[in-house]
Design a protein around this motif. Structure first.
Motif, mmCIF file in Angstrom:
data_model
loop_
_atom_site.group_PDB
_atom_site.id
_atom_site.type_symbol
_atom_site.label_atom_id
_atom_site.label_comp_id
_atom_site.label_asym_id
_atom_site.label_seq_id
_atom_site.Cartn_x
_atom_site.Cartn_y
_atom_site.Cartn_z
ATOM 1 N N VAL A 1 0.826 -1.136 -0.042
ATOM 2 C CA VAL A 1 0.185 0.036 -0.003
ATOM 3 C C VAL A 1 0.928 1.322 0.142
ATOM 4 C CG1 VAL A 1 -2.059 -1.147 1.076
ATOM 5 C CG2 VAL A 1 -0.070 0.121 2.636
ATOM 6 N N LYS A 2 0.167 2.385 -0.358
ATOM 7 C CA LYS A 2 0.969 3.645 -0.408
ATOM 8 C C LYS A 2 0.640 4.339 0.983
ATOM 9 C CE LYS A 2 1.550 7.885 -3.230
ATOM 10 N NZ LYS A 2 1.105 8.577 -4.558
ATOM 11 N N VAL A 3 1.667 4.960 1.736
ATOM 12 C CA VAL A 3 1.519 5.711 2.858
ATOM 13 C C VAL A 3 1.149 6.997 2.681
ATOM 14 C CG1 VAL A 3 2.887 6.469 4.884
ATOM 15 C CG2 VAL A 3 3.742 4.163 3.833
ATOM 16 N N PRO A 4 -0.103 7.357 3.247
ATOM 17 C CA PRO A 4 -0.733 8.591 3.185
ATOM 18 C C PRO A 4 0.121 9.722 3.961
ATOM 19 C CG PRO A 4 -1.834 7.359 4.806
ATOM 20 C CD PRO A 4 -0.844 6.398 3.994
ATOM 21 N N ASP A 5 -0.161 10.943 3.423
ATOM 22 C CA ASP A 5 0.552 11.924 4.048
ATOM 23 C C ASP A 5 -0.239 12.593 5.187
ATOM 24 O OD1 ASP A 5 2.174 14.448 4.547
ATOM 25 O OD2 ASP A 5 1.942 15.308 2.665
ATOM 26 N N LYS B 1 -1.228 17.118 10.432
ATOM 27 C CA LYS B 1 -2.499 16.642 10.802
ATOM 28 C C LYS B 1 -2.623 16.339 12.262
ATOM 29 C CE LYS B 1 -4.187 15.296 6.157
ATOM 30 N NZ LYS B 1 -4.760 14.284 5.286
ATOM 31 N N SER B 2 -3.940 16.151 12.839
ATOM 32 C CA SER B 2 -3.724 16.054 14.369
ATOM 33 C C SER B 2 -3.771 14.473 14.572
ATOM 34 C CB SER B 2 -5.302 16.164 14.955
ATOM 35 O OG SER B 2 -6.323 15.401 14.250
ATOM 36 N N LEU B 3 -3.382 13.892 15.679
ATOM 37 C CA LEU B 3 -3.058 12.585 15.887
ATOM 38 C C LEU B 3 -4.276 11.799 15.412
ATOM 39 C CD1 LEU B 3 -1.527 10.230 16.988
ATOM 40 C CD2 LEU B 3 -2.130 10.928 19.176
ATOM 41 N N VAL B 4 -5.492 12.070 15.782
ATOM 42 C CA VAL B 4 -6.753 11.404 15.707
ATOM 43 C C VAL B 4 -7.008 11.305 14.099
ATOM 44 C CG1 VAL B 4 -9.157 11.345 15.974
ATOM 45 C CG2 VAL B 4 -7.839 12.095 17.849
ATOM 46 N N ALA B 5 -6.983 12.332 13.361
ATOM 47 C CA ALA B 5 -6.976 12.342 11.923
ATOM 48 C C ALA B 5 -5.723 11.476 11.346
ATOM 49 C CB ALA B 5 -6.897 13.891 11.291
ATOM 50 N N GLU C 1 -6.537 7.938 9.032
ATOM 51 C CA GLU C 1 -6.003 7.690 7.684
ATOM 52 C C GLU C 1 -5.168 6.429 7.466
ATOM 53 O OE1 GLU C 1 -4.523 11.129 5.301
ATOM 54 O OE2 GLU C 1 -5.759 12.562 6.424
ATOM 55 N N LEU C 2 -4.502 6.278 8.516
ATOM 56 C CA LEU C 2 -3.500 5.066 8.441
ATOM 57 C C LEU C 2 -4.538 3.581 8.667
ATOM 58 C CD1 LEU C 2 -0.526 6.256 10.617
ATOM 59 C CD2 LEU C 2 -0.618 5.725 8.137
ATOM 60 N N ALA D 1 1.080 -3.920 3.676
ATOM 61 C CA ALA D 1 -0.243 -3.624 4.455
ATOM 62 C C ALA D 1 0.366 -4.338 6.077
ATOM 63 C CB ALA D 1 -1.547 -4.227 4.016
ATOM 64 N N TYR D 2 -0.558 -3.596 7.010
ATOM 65 C CA TYR D 2 -0.562 -4.219 8.497
ATOM 66 C C TYR D 2 0.775 -3.840 9.204
ATOM 67 C CZ TYR D 2 -4.504 -6.748 6.775
ATOM 68 O OH TYR D 2 -5.869 -7.072 5.946
ATOM 69 N N HIS D 3 1.626 -3.011 8.415
ATOM 70 C CA HIS D 3 3.060 -2.721 9.013
ATOM 71 C C HIS D 3 2.709 -1.240 9.778
ATOM 72 C CE1 HIS D 3 6.326 -5.244 6.757
ATOM 73 N NE2 HIS D 3 5.195 -5.873 6.901
ATOM 74 N N ARG D 4 3.690 -1.136 10.602
ATOM 75 C CA ARG D 4 3.752 0.153 11.467
ATOM 76 C C ARG D 4 4.216 1.269 10.944
ATOM 77 N NH1 ARG D 4 1.541 -0.782 16.416
ATOM 78 N NH2 ARG D 4 1.492 -2.796 17.237
ATOM 79 N N VAL D 5 3.807 2.382 11.184
ATOM 80 C CA VAL D 5 4.332 3.929 10.761
ATOM 81 C C VAL D 5 4.434 4.796 11.847
ATOM 82 C CG1 VAL D 5 3.949 5.963 9.159
ATOM 83 C CG2 VAL D 5 3.012 3.715 8.314
ATOM 84 N N THR D 6 5.882 4.935 12.043
ATOM 85 C CA THR D 6 6.161 5.789 13.264
ATOM 86 C C THR D 6 5.709 7.459 13.073
ATOM 87 O OG1 THR D 6 8.158 4.502 13.561
ATOM 88 C CG2 THR D 6 7.899 6.511 14.486
ATOM 89 N N LEU D 7 4.837 7.719 14.011
ATOM 90 C CA LEU D 7 4.481 9.084 13.937
ATOM 91 C C LEU D 7 5.054 9.755 15.126
ATOM 92 C CD1 LEU D 7 0.511 8.529 13.110
ATOM 93 C CD2 LEU D 7 2.566 9.093 11.518
#
Length: 357
Positions: free
Chosen positions: A75-79, A83-87, A91-92, A128-134
């Motif tokens: 999948v493509k990681v969204p930008d 944005k706020s943490l909730v938003a 999206e993720l 998919a199902y991988h983690r994205v560090t925010l």
């Protein structure tokens, strides 16, 4: 005579041993040739059947293996920067990705609670199902205590807990409520005061308006409790405990509460409750001493934070209690080493001292 000779001859003939037949020797080469001959007669069919079955099994295992390691859908990681943490989380999740959060101070005002960095970055291709560090902004680091008087208590607590999450610099004490004409939830007073330096760890106390409703609390039963248990309860109960003491007599347990004026039910917060304790008779070889520290404070419009510490000759400092008090008569029991100095702090400032003899 002839018969005797014949008889002897026949016996001798009878005794001649029979000739033994030679045993047939086993030869490995001969046995192998026989087995090959047997395969030639029909065993080859069995051999090829077994080999073909093994080939099918191996092929099936390889097919299952490669299908399992092929991986999830990419999948493509969204930008989600800015944005706020909730938003960002929503999206993720829509892309079947999961966030891993990091909190960090920012030098840009107004970014508190927003995503300021992410890994992998926007537009990256990942499974998919991988983690994205925010990385989420804590806001601009505060070097002094903000002014929260007149603000909503819930918002102030949330801000402090977010800004100092994972830090021992600021600890928020349980809120004390006071009847007031201010809207319920409004902070009436705070300690430490605004602009106080946060170089050292502090405990923040808020007195919050309960509106026109008088806040009430349940009276704890301290009968038979030891001195350490009593000091612990001081920090939990918004009451004013007035302590007295007597020398333990027959039937008394030294160092415990023997009398309490109010033992059950609900009362208004900061109601006075009389507590009498039995102290052991002093001995010449005692290294510690029991007593009641007392002091007359100013009368404050709202309860203020007080802290009592004991410092011995070796420089060891022990906190006796840290709680809220409305002012006027102040008492607290102690059991400390002789020659210790007991210090009373009111709103963070040293107010009174007593040397234990």
């Amino acid at each position: 005579m002839n018969e005797i000779i014949k008889s002897n001859a026949s016996k001798q003939v009878a005794k001649v041993p029979k000739e033994k037949k030679p045993k047939k020797k086993f030869r490995l080469g001969t046995a192998f040739k026989e087995q090959i001959a047997q395969l030639g007669k029909g065993g080859w069919l069995l051999f090829f059947t077994m080999f073909f079955s093994l080939f099918i099994m191996v092929a099936a295992c390889l097919a299952v293996f490669f299908s399992s390691v092929q991986g999830e859908e990419k999948v493509k990681v969204p930008d989600v920067l800015g944005k706020s943490l909730v938003a960002a989380q929503l999206e993720l999740q829509a892309k079947e990705l999961y966030p891993k959060l990091l909190l960090k101070y920012s030098e840009i005002p107004g970014t508190e609670g927003m995503v300021i960095d992410m890994d992998p970055g926007p537009g990256s291709i990942t499974k998919a199902y991988h983690r994205v560090t925010l990385t989420v902004s804590r806001g601009v680091q505060t070097e002094s205590m903000p002014d929260y008087v007149g603000k909503d208590a819930d918002e102030a607590q949330t801000k402090l807990n977010t800004e100092f999450a994972g830090s021992s610099v600021v600890t928020v004490a349980p809120i004390v409520y006071q009847k007031s004409d201010k809207p319920a939830g409004t902070i009436l007073t705070q300690s430490p005061k605004a602009k106080t330096s946060l170089d050292d760890p502090v405990t923040v106390h808020f007195v919050v308006s309960s509106g026109n409703i008088q806040a009430r609390t349940t009276v704890p039963d301290l009968m038979g409790k030891s001195l350490p248990q009593v000091l612990t309860q001081l920090e939990k109960s918004p009451l004013v405990f007035d302590f007295t003491a007597h020398t333990a007599g027959e039937g008394d347990v030294p160092g415990t509460v023997t009398s309490q004026s109010v033992r059950e039910g609900e009362v208004d917060e900061f109601t006075h409750v009389q507590i009498d304790m039995a102290f052991p008779a002093p001995q010449e070889d005692d290294t510690s001493a029991y007593g009641i520290f007392s002091y007359t404070l100013n009368e404050y419009p709202y309860p203020v934070p007080v802290r009592v510490e004991a410092s011995d000759n070796e420089g060891n400092i022990t906190k006796l209690a840290d709680f809220m008090h409305p002012g006027k008569e102040f008492t607290i029991p102690y059991n400390v080493k002789k020659n210790s100095v007991i210090t009373l702090y009111v709103m963070g400032e040293s107010t009174a001292r007593h040397t234990v003899q």
